[in-house]
Design a protein around this motif. Structure first.
Motif, mmCIF file in Angstrom:
data_model
loop_
_atom_site.group_PDB
_atom_site.id
_atom_site.type_symbol
_atom_site.label_atom_id
_atom_site.label_comp_id
_atom_site.label_asym_id
_atom_site.label_seq_id
_atom_site.Cartn_x
_atom_site.Cartn_y
_atom_site.Cartn_z
ATOM 1 N N TYR A 107 0.838 -1.204 0.000
ATOM 2 C CA TYR A 107 0.000 0.000 0.000
ATOM 3 C C TYR A 107 0.872 1.253 0.000
ATOM 4 O O TYR A 107 0.615 2.208 -0.735
ATOM 5 N N THR A 119 2.479 1.574 -3.498
ATOM 6 C CA THR A 119 1.502 2.001 -4.499
ATOM 7 C C THR A 119 1.337 3.516 -4.483
ATOM 8 O O THR A 119 1.088 4.143 -5.522
ATOM 9 N N SER A 120 1.484 4.117 -3.320
ATOM 10 C CA SER A 120 1.350 5.566 -3.174
ATOM 11 C C SER A 120 2.692 6.282 -3.294
ATOM 12 O O SER A 120 2.782 7.480 -3.011
ATOM 13 N N ASN A 121 3.735 5.519 -3.683
ATOM 14 C CA ASN A 121 5.080 6.087 -3.850
ATOM 15 C C ASN A 121 5.596 6.756 -2.578
ATOM 16 O O ASN A 121 6.188 7.835 -2.612
ATOM 17 N N GLN A 122 5.343 6.096 -1.466
ATOM 18 C CA GLN A 122 5.790 6.614 -0.177
ATOM 19 C C GLN A 122 6.799 5.664 0.453
ATOM 20 O O GLN A 122 6.764 4.454 0.214
ATOM 21 N N SER A 154 -7.960 5.686 0.885
ATOM 22 C CA SER A 154 -6.667 5.573 0.209
ATOM 23 C C SER A 154 -6.711 6.046 -1.247
ATOM 24 O O SER A 154 -5.674 6.388 -1.805
ATOM 25 N N GLY A 155 -7.890 6.078 -1.862
ATOM 26 C CA GLY A 155 -7.979 6.364 -3.297
ATOM 27 C C GLY A 155 -8.427 7.764 -3.638
ATOM 28 O O GLY A 155 -8.381 8.675 -2.815
#
Length: 496
Positions: free
Chosen positions: A331, A334-337, A492-493
Motif C-alpha cells: 500500500y 503504491t502511493s510512492n511513499q 486511500s484512493g
C-alpha cells in the motif's frame, strides 16, 4: 530513583529516566561512564563502543544501525542512527508461542446486554449519517432532542459525522460501508438513527445488505429526500428510541465480555518501558479471563512483526499476519511513499529514534498471548483472545477502526499527550508522571509509577484493572467529560 534504565542485559544503550547533565558519572554494573553531553529524559546513551554500521541494541533487539562510530557516554539518536529495515522480507512459520499460565479471577462488570448477545459499556443514542451531506441535519436533530426531551437516562446523544458516503470508488466506498455498518451494530449504542440523503452512492438499501442482521426496535432508517421535513421526522424517531432506552439497565456480566482495543500515539522513551508493557500485562490477563484484545497500527509493527508471527495460533494465522505486514508495505509503495518513515517530530523529541524502536515498544501492548486471529479493516471480532487488525497508525483512524471492529473501549498510551477521543471510550494512559500531572485535563491513568520506583508491575496492573472496570461500569473518561468524540474512516484512493 535511578537516573537510567538498561532494559535488557545485551543492550548497548541505556535510557535516561530524567535529564542527565554533561559530565555526569553514571554507575553501571560494568563500571562508571561519563555522559558526553546533556541527555534529555527518555533518550539513549551508549554504554559500549559502537562502530559505524553496527547495530544499536535496545529491548534485546536491533533498533537501528550506527551512521558513525559512537563512543561510550554519547547521545544515541537520529543524528547518528539510521533504520535497519528494508523491503519485504521472507518469513518462515516457526511457532514459539506458549499458552498463558494466568489464573481466572471470575470478575464481573455492569454492562448493557444486547439482543444479539453483545454487551455495551455505554448506553448512547447515535445518529449515523450515510453521507457527509446530512451531517448538519443530524447535529440539529441531536441538539433539538436535548432541548425538548429529558435524556438524563442516556449516557450521550452522539452524531457520528464524517465526510464520505459519496464520490468514492472501489475499496474506499466499501470501507465506508463496512465502517458504518459496524458502527450501527455497536453494543455501546442503545438506539441508532441511520440518516440518509437519497441520492448518495452509499444507498441505505445497499448499506442494509452490509449490516446483515440488526435489532429492528433499536435501529431505524430515514431518507431525507423522501420526507418534507427530515429534521422533524428524525426527531420523532429519536424521541421514540429515547423512550425505549428508559427501560435499559446495567446488569452483572463476566469480564470475558470485554473487547478492548490497544493503541499508542505521541510516544516517548518511556512508552516501551511503562505504559505499553502495562497494557501487555493487562492484555494477557484479560485474554486469560476469556476476554478479547485487539492490536492494530500495522506500520508500527514493522521491525517487530516476527515477534507476533512466532505467536500465531496456526500456520493459517501466521500467513494472515504475513499478508497483513506485506500488504501494508505494498500500500505504501503504491502511493510512492517510503515504507520505513521515521517517527513523528513529537516521537523523536521524546527519545524515539527509528521506526523499529517505536515498533518494539508498540507491540508490547499485545503482551505474550497467542495471536488468535487477524482482521481486515471494518471486520468484526469473531474470535476471543488477542487479535491483530488492519489499520494505519493515525490516532483517530486507528482508534475508530478498533471501535468498528467491536471494541467497547480503546486504551491509548502516550508520552506526549493528546485530548482527542474516538466514538468509543478512549482511555489516555501517560507513560510518565510529569505528563500525567502537567496535562491532568487530558490524561486518565498514570503508568509512570513503574519508573518512579513506587509501583511494581503486578501492583499497577491490578490498580489499572480496577480502574478499567470502573470505566466499564460507567465512570467517564476525560474526553467523555469534554465530549471530544469523533470518527475517522480510512481512505486511500481518489475522490470524484
Amino acid at each position: 530513583m535511578s537516573k537510567f534504565l538498561q532494559i535488557h542485559p545485551i543492550d548497548n544503550v541505556i535510557v535516561a529516566l530524567e535529564p542527565i547533565a554533561e559530565g555526569t558519572a553514571v554507575e553501571l554494573v560494568r563500571g562508571s561512564i561519563i555522559v558526553a553531553k546533556d541527555i534529555p529524559q527518555g533518550h539513549k546513551i551508549a554504554v559500549s563502543p559502537i562502530k559505524k554500521e553496527e547495530h544499536i541494541i535496545k529491548y534485546g533487539y536491533s533498533i537501528g544501525i550506527a551512521k558513525e562510530d559512537i563512543a561510550i557516554g554519547q547521545h544515541v539518536h537520529t543524528h547518528n542512527v539510521r533504520t535497519g529495515l528494508d523491503e519485504n522480507l521472507e518469513y518462515k512459520y516457526t511457532p514459539k508461542g506458549k499458552p498463558l499460565t494466568i489464573g481466572k479471577e471470575e470478575l464481573t462488570f455492569k454492562g448493557y446486554k444486547r439482543k444479539n448477545g453483545d454487551v455495551g459499556i455505554r448506553n448512547e443514542l447515535w445518529v449515523i449519517p450515510t453521507v457527509g451531506c446530512v451531517n448538519g441535519q443530524a447535529k440539529l436533530m441531536a441538539e433539538q432532542l436535548k432541548t425538548e426531551v429529558d435524556t438524563s437516562h442516556i449516557d450521550d446523544v452522539l452524531v457520528l459525522g464524517h465526510q464520505y458516503g459519496c464520490s468514492q470508488l472501489g475499496g474506499d466506498h466499501t470501507n465506508t460501508q463496512k465502517a458504518l455498518a459496524s458502527a450501527i451494530k455497536h453494543p455501546n449504542a442503545g438506539g441508532v438513527l441511520v440518516l440518509g440523503l437519497g441520492c448518495e452512492n452509499n444507498q441505505i438499501s445497499q448499506l442494509k445488505e452490509m449490516i446483515g442482521e440488526w435489532d429492528d426496535e433499536r435501529v431505524k432508517f430515514l431518507v431525507s429526500q423522501e420526507v418534507e421535513d427530515e429534521v422533524e421526522e428524525g426527531l420523532k424517531i429519536m424521541k421514540s428510541l429515547c423512550e425505549i432506552m428508559k427501560c435499559d439497565r446495567r446488569t452483572e456480566v463476566p469480564i470475558s465480555k470485554l473487547k478492548i482495543g490497544l493503541k499508542c500515539g505521541g510516544s516517548d522513551g518511556f512508552s516501551g518501558i511503562t505504559a505499553n508493557p502495562l497494557l501487555g500485562r493487562f492484555s494477557d490477563w484479560l485474554v486469560a479471563q476469556g476476554g478479547t484484545t485487539v492490536l492494530t497500527e500495522v506500520p508500527e509493527m514493522f521491525g517487530a512483526e516476527s515477534i507476533l508471527m512466532e505467536r500465531a495460533q496456526s500456520e493459517n494465522i501466521f500467513c494472515k499476519t504475513v499478508d497483513l505486514i506485506n500488504g501494508f508495505k505494498d500500500y505504501f509503495r503504491t502511493s510512492n511513499q517510503p515504507i520505513y518513515e521515521n517517527p513523528s517530530p513529537g516521537n523523536k523529541n521524546g527519545g524515539i529514534t527509528t521506526l523499529e524502536e517505536k515498533s518494539l515498544g508498540c507491540v508490547q501492548k499485545g503482551g505474550d498471548a497467542i495471536v488468535n486471529d487477524v482482521l481486515n479493516y471494518g471486520e468484526q471480532i469473531k474470535t476471543p483472545g488477542l487479535n491483530l487488525l488492519w489499520s494505519p497508525g493515525n490516532d483517530l483512524v486507528a482508534s475508530s477502526a478498533l471501535g468498528f471492529a467491536g471494541c467497547q473501549m480503546v486504551l491509548f498510551t502516550t508520552g506526549r499527550g493528546t485530548p482527542f477521543g474516538s466514538f468509543v471510550p478512549t482511555m489516555k494512559i501517560a507513560t510518565n508522571t510529569t505528563l500525567f500531572n502537567h496535562k491532568s485535563n487530558w490524561m486518565d491513568f498514570n503508568a509512570g509509577g513503574l519508573v518512579d520506583g513506587d509501583k511494581t508491575m503486578d501492583q499497577l496492573r491490578k490498580e489499572f484493572t480496577s480502574y478499567l472496570i470502573d470505566i466499564a461500569n460507567g465512570k467517564k473518561l476525560k474526553h467523555e467529560i469534554t465530549k471530544f468524540k469523533e470518527i475517522a474512516i480510512f481512505k486511500s484512493g481518489v475522490t470524484l
